[in-house]
Design a protein around this motif. Structure first.
Motif, mmCIF file in Angstrom:
data_model
loop_
_atom_site.group_PDB
_atom_site.id
_atom_site.type_symbol
_atom_site.label_atom_id
_atom_site.label_comp_id
_atom_site.label_asym_id
_atom_site.label_seq_id
_atom_site.Cartn_x
_atom_site.Cartn_y
_atom_site.Cartn_z
ATOM 1 N N VAL B 268 0.836 -1.197 0.000
ATOM 2 C CA VAL B 268 0.000 0.000 0.000
ATOM 3 C C VAL B 268 0.869 1.244 0.000
ATOM 4 N N MET B 269 1.942 1.191 0.794
ATOM 5 C CA MET B 269 2.803 2.368 0.863
ATOM 6 C C MET B 269 3.447 2.643 -0.492
ATOM 7 N N VAL B 270 3.932 1.593 -1.136
ATOM 8 C CA VAL B 270 4.572 1.773 -2.439
ATOM 9 C C VAL B 270 3.565 2.356 -3.437
ATOM 10 N N ALA B 271 2.360 1.767 -3.445
ATOM 11 C CA ALA B 271 1.332 2.244 -4.362
ATOM 12 C C ALA B 271 1.002 3.703 -4.072
ATOM 13 N N ALA B 272 0.848 4.018 -2.796
ATOM 14 C CA ALA B 272 0.479 5.383 -2.422
ATOM 15 C C ALA B 272 1.559 6.363 -2.855
ATOM 16 N N LEU B 273 2.813 5.969 -2.690
ATOM 17 C CA LEU B 273 3.897 6.878 -3.057
ATOM 18 C C LEU B 273 3.974 7.078 -4.558
ATOM 19 N N LEU B 274 3.618 6.013 -5.306
ATOM 20 C CA LEU B 274 3.646 6.147 -6.767
ATOM 21 C C LEU B 274 2.545 7.079 -7.242
ATOM 22 N N ILE B 275 1.359 6.938 -6.609
ATOM 23 C CA ILE B 275 0.226 7.729 -7.096
ATOM 24 C C ILE B 275 0.291 9.154 -6.577
ATOM 25 N N ARG B 276 0.471 9.274 -5.279
ATOM 26 C CA ARG B 276 0.487 10.615 -4.683
ATOM 27 C C ARG B 276 1.656 10.720 -3.715
ATOM 28 N N PRO B 277 2.813 11.116 -4.200
ATOM 29 C CA PRO B 277 4.003 11.158 -3.338
ATOM 30 C C PRO B 277 3.831 12.098 -2.143
ATOM 31 N N GLN B 278 2.933 13.054 -2.260
ATOM 32 C CA GLN B 278 2.783 13.991 -1.138
ATOM 33 C C GLN B 278 1.881 13.421 -0.053
ATOM 34 N N GLY B 279 1.361 12.208 -0.276
ATOM 35 C CA GLY B 279 0.467 11.609 0.703
ATOM 36 C C GLY B 279 -0.939 11.563 0.156
ATOM 37 N N LEU B 280 -1.646 10.454 0.407
ATOM 38 C CA LEU B 280 -2.973 10.263 -0.185
ATOM 39 C C LEU B 280 -3.942 11.358 0.212
ATOM 40 N N PHE B 281 -3.818 11.813 1.451
ATOM 41 C CA PHE B 281 -4.831 12.725 1.954
ATOM 42 C C PHE B 281 -4.285 14.130 2.178
#
Lengths: 391, 287
Positions: B268-281
């Motif tokens: 999840v962390m890897v995916a989140a960083l790929l999509i939104r490096p600034q943080g999902l929220f």
């Protein structure tokens, strides 16, 4: 004036005598290498107390020799263990090394023991293959297969047919899982599921929920000693005890040292192990009483007993060799040695140099307001099944 | 199914209280405080020792579990941390990880390596069934307490003068101090609150993780950092959502696919960083 000269002379004489005693061949140094700090410090503490108690009870002299214990702390780091072993053999002329809190620590010293021809007495680490790594390794603790396989046998005979195994994913956990499952399946039981939790796992909730939904007769558990209490608390909190799932495992989970801290959730857990502080023998009563007295009320656990027996093994071997401290002679004398330990009759297998001992089936019960592993069934003279399976 | 969701939310809430202090110092003060876990450990020890050695009831120890790390936080902030506010992140990381490595042996020396247990009072033990969903009472307690903390924090930051000053100071410390805001004091208080929350989290987590031991600071370090990474590091809401997401996914993953369950949070962390490096929220453009 005369008196002063006399006094100086006496003092000088005493110094000469003392240094003579120091270099004396009659002193046998035994190196005890333990993790006194770090993660496994409680093992070190128990082991040290066990070895010192033996020395205190049996006196320092045996077969015309004087025994001196040299205790070193390796902090649980294998490279330190190895260095300390080399120093003890090289500088202190240690005739035997004892201790080794964890498997990697025992393995690190194996080549040193082989090269120097000095007995390495493993009084803690429990991975089965350790004794195969040097012909100079002897073990007085136990092996995990030795404790796990009898649990499977007992379960089969006592109406447990469906089991989920739950272990921590590291060497000893996998060992316990394999030996329990293999023995259990061979005897006609079914292992519904084998769950492995990561070593650094803060919350057991999802795994326990899975066990609950699998609805086995029992769950076989092996977790490192510190995690036993979290597991048991959540086992009870989740109502697994009430839904008729028995908690079984090796005695590591209900370690005497930790049982009081775990508290009532441990009640009813059935485990197999080689030592319980509640073992009903006169030898054990005397041992426990003396141990508590010497250590401010601390309960001895299986680690303390193993170190106590390590000393017994050295004393016995020295008696047999009539004080000869040559490594080969000592190892020969240790093979086949048998004595009555606080845990019951034990002996050293002459083929494998591993310990042969009774394995007890115990249940956690409250006696006089304190929790104990109360033994109710005995499997006599169990050899390590790992090595027995090879022969 | 719902039980898993419930357990996940409870675990997520716990992660939130443990991590939100870090999110505050990292997001609002731009300071990487890896020693956060050490403050959590202090809070856990405060509760465990007060209960076991002095017989203080569990609930009464919680304010102390908040206060003790907060006070220590003030002392350390005044003497040590503030020297590193302008330093490079690497210096901050090295300094604070050093603090962790000091805190662990200190705890070990005085208290031993065995876990100190927290024995919950009877009314927090056990489990109830509501419509077929098994609910652990203590987990419910965690959700309520942590939920209340999250709400209070959010209101504090958005609705109070202090919150407004803090946000101003974070956005531009020089201008804020030019406007007469005492930035030093602001940061000290914020840091103390962050440490206190960590301590409270440690105290609440003690029972779930099987007692407080000297390795506690590193046990949760990865989880803290993932929560802050995934949730985004500027504010309470991001940390809360991040923690809940991770808690639920972690518990569900371990339940449904135990063999790989432990890796799900990393995926999840890897995916989140790929999509939104600034943080999902995180707010877009946030720092």
């Amino acid at each position: 004036m005369l008196r002063a000269i006399l006094r100086a002379g006496l003092a000088a004489g005493a110094i000469v005598a003392a240094s003579a005693a120091f270099a004396d061949d009659d002193v046998v140094n035994i190196g005890l290498i333990l993790p006194m700090t770090g993660q496994a410090a409680s093992t070190g503490k128990q082991e040290q107390a066990g070895a010192q108690l033996y020395l205190q009870q049996h006196g320092a002299s045996v077969a015309g020799k004087k025994i001196a214990l040299i205790i070193k702390d390796d902090g649980g780091a294998a490279d330190v263990t190895k260095r300390l072993a080399q120093e003890l053999i090289g500088n202190d002329k240690a005739k035997a090394l004892m201790g080794f809190g964890l498997t990697p620590l025992a393995l690190a010293v194996a080549p040193v023991a082989t090269e120097a021809k000095v007995p390495e007495i493993v009084t803690a680490a429990a991975t089965a293959m350790i004794t195969e790594k040097s012909p100079y390794i002897v073990r007085t603790s136990f092996t995990l297969p030795q404790a796990a396989a009898p649990m499977a046998e007992w379960s089969l005979k006592n109406g447990i047919h469906k089991v989920v195994t739950f272990v921590t994913d590291y060497g000893p956990g996998n060992d316990a899982e394999k030996w329990f499952s293999d023995t259990f399946t061979k005897g006609g039981g079914t292992v519904v599921e084998q769950i492995r939790a990561p070593l650094k796992n803060p919350d057991f909730a999802p795994f326990l929920q899975r066990v609950k939904d699998d609805a086995p007769d029992a769950v076989f558990v092996f977790v490192p000693s510190g995690q036993g209490s979290a597991f048991m608390k959540q086992f009870a909190e989740r109502g697994l005890d009430k839904s008729g799932i028995k908690l079984i495992g090796t005695g590591d989970v209900t370690d005497d040292d930790l049982l009081a801290d775990i508290g009532d959730p441990a009640l009813g857990a059935v485990t197999t192990h080689h030592y319980s502080v509640a073992h009903p023998s006169p030898e054990n009563k005397a041992f426990v009483e003396a141990f508590k007295k010497a250590n401010g009320g601390l309960r001895p656990n299986f680690m303390a007993v193993a170190a106590y027996d390590g000393m017994a093994l050295v004393y016995g071997a020295l008696e047999k060799t009539k004080g000869a401290t040559d490594g080969d002679a000592l190892i020969e004398a240790m093979k086949g040695a048998s004595w009555i330990s606080p845990r019951g009759p034990v002996s050293i297998d002459p083929q494998t140099r591993d310990i042969i001992q009774n394995i007890y089936v115990r249940k956690v019960e409250k006696v006089d307001g304190e929790l104990y592993n109360v033994e109710f069934s005995t499997i006599e003279a169990v050899k390590d099944p790992f090595k027995a399976a090879k022969n | 199914m719902l039980t898993i969701l419930f357990d996940g939310i409870a675990y997520g809430m716990l992660l939130f209280v443990l991590a939100c202090g870090l999110s505050v110092t990292l997001g609002l003060m731009n300071f990487v405080n890896l020693a956060h876990g050490a403050f959590a450990m202090l809070g856990g020890y405060a509760t465990a020792l007060l209960m076991n050695r002095c017989g203080v009831p569990f609930l009464a120890t919680l304010p102390i579990a908040f206060a003790a790390p907060a006070i220590l936080g003030v002392a350390l902030e005044r003497t040590l941390y503030r020297r590193l506010y302008g330093a490079s992140p690497l210096d901050q990381v090295l300094f604070t990880i050093g603090l962790v490595f000091m805190a662990m042996p200190i705890a070990n020396y005085f208290l031993g390596d065995q876990p100190q247990q927290v024995h919950l009072p009877l009314f927090l033990q056990g489990r109830v069934e509501w419509g077929g969903v098994g609910i652990g009472i203590y987990r419910l307690f965690i959700i309520l307490v942590c939920g209340a903390i999250a709400a209070a924090l959010q209101m504090f930051l958005i609705g109070t003068r202090f919150g407004a000053q803090l946000r101003a100071a974070v956005d531009d410390a020089r201008v804020a101090s030019g406007l007469g805001i005492d930035v030093d004091r602001l940061f000290t208080i914020t840091f103390a609150i962050g440490c206190g929350l960590a301590g409270l989290g440690g105290a609440l987590a003690a029972d779930v993780v099987g007692g407080i031991d000297p390795t506690f600071p590193v046990k949760f370090m990865v989880s803290f950092l993932i929560v802050v990474t995934v949730g985004g590091s500027n504010g309470v809401l991001g940390a809360l959502l991040g923690a809940l997401l991770l808690g639920v996914l972690d518990v569900a993953g371990k339940y449904y696919v135990p063999s790989i369950g432990a890796f799900i949070i990393y995926a999840v962390m890897v995916a989140a960083l790929l999509i939104r490096p600034q943080g999902l929220f995180a707010r877009s453009g946030g720092r």
